[in-house]
Design a protein around this motif. Structure first.
Motif, short mmCIF file in Angstrom:
data_model
loop_
_atom_site.label_atom_id
_atom_site.label_comp_id
_atom_site.label_asym_id
_atom_site.label_seq_id
_atom_site.Cartn_x
_atom_site.Cartn_y
_atom_site.Cartn_z
N CYS A 154 7.84 -0.78 2.89
CA CYS A 154 8.53 -2.05 3.15
C CYS A 154 8.94 -2.75 1.86
O CYS A 154 9.65 -3.76 1.91
N CYS A 166 5.17 -5.73 7.33
CA CYS A 166 4.48 -4.75 6.51
C CYS A 166 3.42 -4.08 7.37
O CYS A 166 2.44 -4.70 7.74
N ARG A 167 3.66 -2.81 7.68
CA ARG A 167 2.76 -2.08 8.57
C ARG A 167 1.39 -1.91 7.93
O ARG A 167 0.39 -1.77 8.62
N CYS A 168 1.33 -1.94 6.60
CA CYS A 168 0.04 -1.81 5.91
C CYS A 168 -0.69 -3.15 5.83
O CYS A 168 -1.83 -3.21 5.37
N GLN A 180 0.86 -1.19 0.00
CA GLN A 180 0.00 0.00 0.00
C GLN A 180 0.89 1.23 0.00
O GLN A 180 1.09 1.86 -1.01
N CYS A 181 1.51 1.56 1.16
CA CYS A 181 2.37 2.75 1.17
C CYS A 181 3.68 2.50 0.43
O CYS A 181 4.30 3.44 -0.05
S1 FES Z 1 3.22 -1.44 2.06
FE1 FES Z 1 3.20 -0.07 3.75
S2 FES Z 1 4.53 -1.09 5.10
FE2 FES Z 1 4.25 -2.58 3.60
#
Ligand code: FES
Ligand SMILES: Cc1cc2nc3c(=O)[nH]c(=O)nc-3n(C[C@H](O)[C@H](O)[C@H](O)COP(=O)(O)OP(=O)(O)OC[C@H]3O[C@@H](n4cnc5c(N)ncnc54)[C@H](O)[C@@H]3O)c2cc1C
Ligand code: SF4
Ligand code: FES
Lengths: 161, 331
Positions: A97, A144-146, A93-94
């Motif tokens: 990572c 992966c925080r997302c 997502q972001c």
């Molecule tokens: S895509 Fe956001 S931390 Fe993995």
């Protein structure tokens, strides 16, 4: 100060560094190679994963001076089907990572191809197939925080031989 | 992190001489523990002597059927070695259960042996810690003790030894080979780490200038019928709450050989001598396994938050032995 030479993504580089500089900081701050990310700086997240002589390591716990003479590959030097697979399967997502995920996955696939077992392997003396459970275990060093884990596993599964 | 001198050792003699010559000098293996502790301010060596280029990275066969593992063998290479996987599966599983793929590619056998505790108060310099600062007190006592030890503790320190590899080595009767400017000596793994007593800062019997050069595994039938089971807060990439390294040979329904060692519950890699005594010659049944676990855990001392480890250890011991008795080796 210590003088080191490395090949980074195919280019010869050299730098004069204090011994305390991590490989991650050397790449990002000294050499302008900002693909590897600093997530935790203590070995706990995998965002800083790079390939050294083909093996995945954490550049945050690596002192750059220890890697004098090495061949370092970061996401900038990667051209691999995993990259398109991550896009197809929403493996991020972001994206913070992702450079570490992809370098780690490349190293992981090579380890598996060489016959290495994992903690998920039922019989450690055998050659395990790369199941989803195996992929998850072998990639557990990359957080992966997302929470894009399902996409990450699907992307790796598609590319794995 | 304060800066420090850096030297690359090219031979063992040079490495041990360099560290012996300078009180503030330390050996540097993969750096995954030492660099972390330096960045956290817990360790502050003046000089690091990089030993990763020493020719100690081979796994060799011993004449008696055992294995000799060089101190610079990376954890991932140890776990992937065919002889280790076939003849010492508990060791392959223990190593694979630790840290992550990236960390195991960096970590060395010598560094894994000598890694320091993960007690949060040991890392946090705002709190007292007898291990970090002798005589300062123990932040864990009366603090949050969920991850702390129930065996081998003292009024000075409750910290667990964090290594998974060492738990397997404790079960396998491994011997550590050490070299210094004074010569070579051999230390049984079970004697390498000290109980904390009232000197928890003295973690091992090694002198600061002694280099671990190899770990030897003796040949043993029981080693091949072995497994490692690790219980933790998440499925992977976490330290053990409880772990069990076990080997079991059963003939005609009776235990003829058993090895049992525990991790996550003790202040050093813990060989379960009492449990082995109860089990040897006993019928290979769950009742015996439970009696053995109870005998070992009888001396457990629990803190406010870690009482659950007694029951968790009991169940993990019984489950691991049961699986060995019914399904056999993890090889
Ligand atoms: S895509 Fe956001 S931390 Fe993995
Ligand atoms: C996020 C994270 C998670 C982890 N999870 C686990 C886990 O689940 N289970 C587990 O068991 N471990 C775990 N570890 C710890 C890891 O196994 C150790 O950090 C590693 O084994 C240390 O090896 P190294 O070669 O990097 O040691 P270094 O950091 O280089 O050295 C550690 C110590 O040993 C000394 N030393 C190194 N080699 C020698 C030698 N040959 N002779 C004498 N002294 C020597 C050094 O001076 C230093 O004091 C984890 C680590 C991290 C960062
Ligand atoms: S348990 Fe041991 S390591 Fe933890 S704070 Fe107390 S003395 Fe320090
Ligand atoms: S930044 Fe290296 S593991 Fe998190």
């Amino acid at each position: 100060m210590v003088e080191i030479r490395m090949r980074v993504n195919g280019a010869e580089v050299s730098a004069e560094l204090e011994a305390r500089v991590s490989l991650l900081d050397a790449l990002r701050v000294r050499l302008g190679v900002t693909g590897p990310k600093k997530g935790c700086d203590q070995g706990a997240c995998g965002a800083c994963t790079v390939l050294v002589d083909g093996r995945r390591i954490l550049s945050c716990l690596a002192l750059a001076v220890q890697y004098d003479g090495s061949e370092v590959t970061t996401i900038e030097g990667v051209d691999h089907p995993l990259q398109a697979a991550f896009v197809r399967h929403d493996g991020f997502q972001c994206g913070y990572c992702t450079p570490g995920q992809i370098c780690s996955a490349i190293g992981m696939l090579a380890e598996h191809a060489a016959g290495a077992p994992s903690a998920a392997t039922e019989h450690v003396a055998g050659a395990p197939a790369l199941t989803r459970t195996e992929i998850r275990e072998r990639m557990s060093g990359n957080l992966c925080r997302c929470g894009a884990y399902n996409g990450i596993v699907a992307a790796i599964e598609e590319v794995a031989p | 992190m304060k800066d420090f001198g850096y030297r690359v050792a090219v031979d063992v003699a040079g490495a041990v001489a360099a560290v012996a010559a300078e009180p503030g000098a330390r050996f540097l293996g993969g750096g995954t523990n030492l660099v972390d502790l330096m960045r956290s301010g817990v360790e502050h060596p003046d000089t690091l002597v990089d030993i990763t280029r020493l020719p100690l990275d081979a796994v060799d066969e011993l004449p008696d059927g055992g294995l000799r593992i060089g101190a610079l063998v990376r954890n991932s290479d140890l776990a992937a070695h065919p002889a280790v996987r076939r003849r010492y599966p508990v060791l392959a599983q223990a190593v694979l259960s630790g840290a992550s793929g990236q960390l195991r590619n960096m970590a060395t056998v010598g560094g894994n042996l000598l890694q320091r505790t993960r007690c949060a108060y040991f890392y946090d310099q705002a709190t007292a810690c007898n291990r970090r600062e002798p005589g300062s007190g123990c932040g864990a006592i009366g603090g949050f003790t969920r991850t702390h030890a129930i065996l081998g503790t003292s009024p000075s320190c409750l910290a667990t030894h964090p290594s998974d590899m060492c738990v397997a080595l404790a079960a396998l009767d491994a011997v550590v080979e050490v070299e210094s400017v004074r010569g070579t000596r051999r230390v049984p793994l079970l004697d390498l780490h000290r109980l904390p007593g009232d000197t928890p800062h003295q973690e091992t019997v090694l002198e600061p200038d002694e280099l671990v050069t190899a770990v030897e595994l003796p040949a043993a039938e029981v080693a091949a019928v072995s497994r490692y089971r690790k219980v933790r807060d998440r499925a992977s990439y976490a330290f053990a709450l409880v772990s069990v390294a076990a080997g079991l040979v059963v003939r005609d329904g009776a235990v003829v050989a058993v090895r049992l060692a525990l991790g996550g519950v003790a202040t050093k890699p813990w060989r379960a001598v009492e449990a082995e005594r109860v089990l040897t010659g006993a019928p290979a049944t769950e009742d015996s396994f439970r009696a053995a676990a109870d005998a070992e855990l009888a001396t457990a001392v629990v803190q406010e938050d870690n009482g659950f480890k007694v029951e968790l250890a009991r169940r993990t011991i019984v489950a691991t032995l049961h699986r060995l008795a019914t399904e056999g080796s993890a090889a």
